[in-house]
Design an enzyme around this catalytic site. Structure first.
Site, short mmCIF file in Angstrom:
data_model
loop_
_atom_site.label_atom_id
_atom_site.label_comp_id
_atom_site.label_asym_id
_atom_site.label_seq_id
_atom_site.Cartn_x
_atom_site.Cartn_y
_atom_site.Cartn_z
N HIS A 281 1.01 -1.18 -0.19
CA HIS A 281 -0.06 -0.02 -0.07
C HIS A 281 0.65 1.22 -0.07
CE1 HIS A 281 -3.19 -2.86 0.89
NE2 HIS A 281 -2.63 -3.12 1.87
N CYS A 306 4.99 -4.60 9.69
CA CYS A 306 3.84 -4.94 8.46
C CYS A 306 5.23 -4.42 6.89
CB CYS A 306 3.31 -3.51 8.17
SG CYS A 306 1.39 -4.33 9.54
N GLY A 310 5.71 -6.92 3.36
CA GLY A 310 5.56 -5.93 2.06
C GLY A 310 4.10 -5.64 2.01
N LYS A 311 3.38 -5.12 3.08
CA LYS A 311 1.99 -4.33 3.34
C LYS A 311 2.29 -3.50 2.84
CE LYS A 311 0.91 -8.71 5.97
NZ LYS A 311 0.07 -8.82 7.64
N GLU A 312 3.18 -2.22 3.87
CA GLU A 312 3.35 -1.18 3.87
C GLU A 312 4.60 -0.48 2.87
OE1 GLU A 312 0.40 0.11 4.41
OE2 GLU A 312 0.13 -1.99 5.37
#
Length: 358
Positions: A281, A306, A310-312
């Site tokens: 994101h 996070c 690799g989410k943020e």
């Protein structure tokens, strides 16, 4: 090479909190600006507002996670306000939050405040009230909302839906249209259906909808809800945005399943494309009281833990504000209203076409 920060940067001066005497338009907006230059969670609230405002001013797909029991606490009009103004493109919610808003729209229903430290729960049960910490509602009216309202929807769905299965996101769209036609047009689901905002709910039976299903005479004739199809649909939406210049942003009110659903469907885009470069994101905000040290995903910090998944995105606006949503959300929404002005709507990018999403 990353440049070492200057600790004496004038833009980083911590300013003492003050009171403005003008009291005119923009007072909350001004307050948030001052809070952003303060400390602790006041500073984080100001930073969360700035990050949220930038999302609205940008092109990214804005995903909102809506957890806990916020609608019973009266926060639902803020969610519908955000949806109506185009500030939310995708909504992931708990089951209670997308049904308990109906209580305020039912004839003769009132939600009353009580003192949680001195209330007699035995007396409440005897007099026919359910308690949500510091507010109560008639158990008769709550049960009516479960069985009469949501139960009737399942009866009609059994008569009209001709396929053996239905994704949750489509079921909630149909429920939103049904509520819109039954006089509940102010509800979150009805508002989302009109605005073409898909609503996901992984724990759908964990709330009034589950009770409505269990009491529906035609429940066995209704289509089976396909939660796995929801996962694919959500990943398709994320993929479409992440593989373009648009990208995605996330806002989490609380944590729980709505947060993890929006996070993990985003990482599934990377898996779908052969585990190549991460597709995080572009920006994120979380307002929560969840503690980080117990390992729960609700408290997984956006700017640190996070990022390892690799989410943020590293270096982006990833703001963790540890505060009660019932305090922070009204302040931020008021600030957004003052900043963007009356009647503002985020027209670009255009809403999703749910006919294509489904």
């Amino acid at each position: 090479m990353t440049r070492e920060p200057r600790f004496d940067d004038p833009s980083l001066v911590r300013e003492p909190m003050t009171v403005t005497e003008d009291g005119g338009r923009g007072s909350v907006l001004s307050l948030l600006g001052r809070m952003g230059k303060s400390a602790f969670q006041g500073r984080k609230l100001g930073e969360a507002f700035e990050a949220w405002k930038s999302m609205i001013e940008g092109d990214s797909l804005i995903c909102l996670g809506y957890a806990a029991s916020m609608s019973s606490a009266g926060m639902w009009p803020l969610i519908t306000w955000l949806v109506e103004r185009g500030y939310v493109d995708v909504l992931a919610s708990t089951s209670a939050n997308i049904t308990e808003d109906l209580l305020d729209m039912m004839d003769g229903t009132r939600v009353y405040r009580v003192d949680p430290e001195h209330v007699d729960d035995v007396a409440l049960a005897e007099k026919g009230y359910y308690r949500f910490y510091d507010h109560i509602v008639s158990s008769k009216k709550y049960d009516q909302m479960e069985t009469v309202v949501t139960g009737r929807f399942f009866d009609e769905l059994a008569d009209t839906w001709r396929k053996p299965t239905i994704p949750t996101v489509r079921l909630l769209f149909e429920l939103g249209n049904w509520l819109n036609a039954k006089g509940f047009e102010q509800s979150i689901l009805a508002t989302a259906a009109r605005a073409q905002v898909p609503v996901f709910c992984c724990g759908l039976p964990d709330g009034p909808i589950g009770e409505g299903y269990s009491t529906s005479p035609k429940a066995e004739q209704a289509p089976v809800v396909d939660f796995f199809k929801d996962y694919r649909i959500a990943t398709d939406i994320m993929d479409n945005a992440m593989m373009s210049t648009r990208g995605t942003s996330v806002i989490f009110l609380g944590g729980g399943v709505p947060k993890d659903f929006l996070q993990i469907t985003a990482t599934s885009v990377r898996t779908r494309h052969g585990n190549v470069d991460p597709t995080p994101h572009k920006a994120s905000v979380q307002i929560t009281t969840d503690n980080t040290v117990f390992g729960g995903l609700g408290g997984a910090t956006l700017a640190t833990e996070c990022i390892s998944w690799g989410k943020e995105a590293h270096g982006s606006a990833n703001v963790m504000c540890f505060a009660d949503v019932t305090i922070a959300l009204p302040i931020i929404c008021q600030g957004l209203a003052e900043h963007f002005g009356r009647g503002h709507r985020r027209e670009r990018p255009k809403p999703l076409k749910l006919s294509e999403v489904f």
